[in-house]
Design a protein around this motif. Structure first.
Motif, PDB file in Angstrom:
ATOM      1  N   PRO A  38       3.709  -5.690  16.986  1.00 40.04           N
ATOM      2  CA  PRO A  38       2.243  -5.803  17.086  1.00 40.04           C
ATOM      3  C   PRO A  38       1.561  -4.447  17.143  1.00 40.04           C
ATOM      4  O   PRO A  38       0.461  -4.289  16.609  1.00 40.04           O
ATOM      5  CB  PRO A  38       2.046  -6.570  18.411  1.00 40.04           C
ATOM      6  CG  PRO A  38       3.349  -7.209  18.700  1.00 40.04           C
ATOM      7  CD  PRO A  38       4.388  -6.333  18.114  1.00 40.04           C
ATOM      8  N   ALA A  39       2.226  -3.463  17.778  1.00 38.81           N
ATOM      9  CA  ALA A  39       1.638  -2.129  17.869  1.00 38.81           C
ATOM     10  C   ALA A  39       1.483  -1.499  16.492  1.00 38.81           C
ATOM     11  O   ALA A  39       0.452  -0.887  16.181  1.00 38.81           O
ATOM     12  CB  ALA A  39       2.497  -1.234  18.767  1.00 38.81           C
ATOM     13  N   LEU A  40       2.495  -1.631  15.634  1.00 35.40           N
ATOM     14  CA  LEU A  40       2.425  -1.057  14.288  1.00 35.40           C
ATOM     15  C   LEU A  40       1.276  -1.677  13.497  1.00 35.40           C
ATOM     16  O   LEU A  40       0.562  -0.979  12.761  1.00 35.40           O
ATOM     17  CB  LEU A  40       3.750  -1.265  13.558  1.00 35.40           C
ATOM     18  CG  LEU A  40       4.926  -0.401  14.034  1.00 35.40           C
ATOM     19  CD1 LEU A  40       6.205  -0.817  13.321  1.00 35.40           C
ATOM     20  CD2 LEU A  40       4.642   1.082  13.796  1.00 35.40           C
ATOM     21  N   ILE A  41       1.086  -2.980  13.634  1.00 34.75           N
ATOM     22  CA  ILE A  41      -0.020  -3.653  12.949  1.00 34.75           C
ATOM     23  C   ILE A  41      -1.354  -3.119  13.447  1.00 34.75           C
ATOM     24  O   ILE A  41      -2.274  -2.834  12.660  1.00 34.75           O
ATOM     25  CB  ILE A  41       0.074  -5.176  13.156  1.00 34.75           C
ATOM     26  CG1 ILE A  41       1.342  -5.719  12.489  1.00 34.75           C
ATOM     27  CG2 ILE A  41      -1.161  -5.876  12.596  1.00 34.75           C
ATOM     28  CD1 ILE A  41       1.622  -7.181  12.789  1.00 34.75           C
ATOM     29  N   CYS A  42      -1.472  -2.958  14.766  1.00 31.99           N
ATOM     30  CA  CYS A  42      -2.717  -2.448  15.349  1.00 31.99           C
ATOM     31  C   CYS A  42      -2.949  -0.997  14.945  1.00 31.99           C
ATOM     32  O   CYS A  42      -4.085  -0.604  14.659  1.00 31.99           O
ATOM     33  CB  CYS A  42      -2.664  -2.587  16.868  1.00 31.99           C
ATOM     34  SG  CYS A  42      -4.255  -2.302  17.692  1.00 31.99           S
ATOM     35  N   PHE A  43      -1.895  -0.191  14.909  1.00 29.28           N
ATOM     36  CA  PHE A  43      -2.017   1.193  14.439  1.00 29.28           C
ATOM     37  C   PHE A  43      -2.593   1.239  13.023  1.00 29.28           C
ATOM     38  O   PHE A  43      -3.537   1.982  12.745  1.00 29.28           O
ATOM     39  CB  PHE A  43      -0.653   1.883  14.446  1.00 29.28           C
ATOM     40  CG  PHE A  43      -0.235   2.463  15.766  1.00 29.28           C
ATOM     41  CD1 PHE A  43      -1.023   3.423  16.392  1.00 29.28           C
ATOM     42  CD2 PHE A  43       0.942   2.072  16.371  1.00 29.28           C
ATOM     43  CE1 PHE A  43      -0.640   3.976  17.603  1.00 29.28           C
ATOM     44  CE2 PHE A  43       1.337   2.612  17.583  1.00 29.28           C
ATOM     45  CZ  PHE A  43       0.555   3.563  18.202  1.00 29.28           C
ATOM     46  N   LEU A  44      -2.008   0.466  12.126  1.00 32.29           N
ATOM     47  CA  LEU A  44      -2.448   0.476  10.731  1.00 32.29           C
ATOM     48  C   LEU A  44      -3.885  -0.016  10.615  1.00 32.29           C
ATOM     49  O   LEU A  44      -4.666   0.516   9.801  1.00 32.29           O
ATOM     50  CB  LEU A  44      -1.510  -0.392   9.884  1.00 32.29           C
ATOM     51  CG  LEU A  44      -0.073   0.127   9.760  1.00 32.29           C
ATOM     52  CD1 LEU A  44       0.797  -0.881   9.014  1.00 32.29           C
ATOM     53  CD2 LEU A  44      -0.040   1.482   9.048  1.00 32.29           C
ATOM     54  N   PHE A  45      -4.244  -1.016  11.409  1.00 34.06           N
ATOM     55  CA  PHE A  45      -5.614  -1.532  11.411  1.00 34.06           C
ATOM     56  C   PHE A  45      -6.595  -0.437  11.828  1.00 34.06           C
ATOM     57  O   PHE A  45      -7.638  -0.235  11.191  1.00 34.06           O
ATOM     58  CB  PHE A  45      -5.700  -2.727  12.361  1.00 34.06           C
ATOM     59  CG  PHE A  45      -7.081  -3.278  12.540  1.00 34.06           C
ATOM     60  CD1 PHE A  45      -7.623  -4.132  11.599  1.00 34.06           C
ATOM     61  CD2 PHE A  45      -7.837  -2.941  13.659  1.00 34.06           C
ATOM     62  CE1 PHE A  45      -8.912  -4.641  11.764  1.00 34.06           C
ATOM     63  CE2 PHE A  45      -9.114  -3.442  13.834  1.00 34.06           C
ATOM     64  CZ  PHE A  45      -9.648  -4.294  12.881  1.00 34.06           C
TER      65      PHE A  45
END
Length: 340
Positions: free
Chosen positions: A37-44
């Motif tokens: 989830p952190a990687l998704i939030c980073f990219l967002f």
């Protein structure tokens, strides 16, 4: 994380694996669960920083250090965590070169993030209460110190870990976390400098400036005749302060135990905290890095607004689709003529 203690007390089998199966089965899923989830939030967040770069980067100095921290935490999760997961899966790493890179990359990313969080606390204090000084001399009080602090750790660790004469002759333990630590720990003067300057001091400064902000807020709220301008100032910067508190708390959660353990081990009990280091402290920075993008959103209303718009558009689209495909209500069905 620096100040590595060679404290692995798990099962050893012919020098190949010193991590128990229980630790692997618990630690790996937790790290992966936080990382995705952190990687998704980073990219967002990075996408919207690029999309709204004029507003978020060019026109707002308060977002710069947060973006810097997010980039470091993103690199930690994307590029350094896989080495740790590989180590947890097999119980060792393969070569000495991997050891040197792993030590350098781990120490640089985690300690640089600590230093930038410390700088964020200092800058946030002045941006809230003395903003005109920062904006008047942005290069002197913002850009130059931020880049010096941001690149100090990678440069000094590049010398201590990679270029240092002890690096090639050092015996790395491939069955230990970050291969047992850097070679410069054997030099008392260098290790003392690293412990004090690169760990103790930034933690204390980070804690002090967060407490100063809290104290100023408490004093301002406690004043009977607090000026309206001060109240408006605190309201305007409320989310920026909360963002700092969230990121600082998670950073201190990872680093303050190290400070306590280092002091106790150096002056009182050499084996103090070894179990806690082996099973917990090595992996806390990954949890901290995984939470940083979500905490950063607190002080990024422009991005949160786009997130709310996306949610609203999704709900509207779903409702529209349902309205076109749902069967008519019974009251809407025309009555059938009965000729019987």
């Amino acid at each position: 994380m620096n100040n590595q203690t060679n404290s692995n007390d798990s099962v050893v089998s012919d020098g190949i694996c010193i991590i128990t199966q229980t630790q692997r089965s618990i630690t790996m899923p937790i790290l992966i669960l936080f990382a995705f989830p952190a990687l998704i939030c980073f990219l967002f967040i990075f996408y919207h920083f690029f999309k709204l770069r004029k507003r978020l980067i060019y026109d707002s100095v308060n977002h710069h250090v947060i973006l810097f921290i997010l980039i470091l935490d993103f690199l930690l999760i994307l590029s350094e965590l896989p080495i740790t997961l590989y180590y947890l899966a097999l119980g060792n790493v393969q070569t000495k070169k991997i050891c040197i890179f792993w030590i350098y990359w781990d120490y640089s990313l985690e300690t640089s993030s600590l230093f930038l969080t410390m700088y964020a606390a200092i800058e946030r204090y002045f941006l809230v209460f003395h903003k005109h000084h920062i904006l008047k001399h942005k290069y002197l009080f913002h850009y130059i110190p931020m880049f010096i602090i941001g690149f100090y750790i990678p440069i000094i660790y590049f010398y201590l870990i990679i270029l240092s004469p002890c690096a090639m002759d050092h015996s790395y333990d491939i069955t230990s976390f970050v291969c047992g630590g850097a070679c410069f720990f054997s030099y008392v003067a260098v290790n003392t400098y690293d412990t004090i300057v690169d760990t103790l001091v930034p933690c204390l400064i980070l804690l002090i400036f967060n407490l100063l902000i809290i104290l100023r807020v408490i004093i301002a709220r406690g004043r009977v005749f607090a000026t309206q301008s001060l109240i408006d100032l605190l309201k305007k910067n409320r989310r920026m302060i909360l963002q700092l508190f969230g990121i600082s708390f998670m950073c201190l959660l990872s680093w303050m135990p190290w400070v306590v353990i280092i002091i106790v081990q150096n002056f009182f009990i050499p084996t103090f905290g070894n179990w806690f280091i082996t099973y917990m402290l090595h992996y806390l920075p990954y949890i901290t890095a995984s939470t940083s993008p979500f905490l950063a959103l607190i002080g990024l209303p422009e991005i949160r607004k786009h997130l709310n718009i996306s949610k609203y558009q999704t709900k509207t689209s779903t409702a529209a689709t349902y309205s076109t495909t749902a069967p008519p209500m019974p009251s809407e069905i025309p009555e059938k003529n009965n000729f019987d």
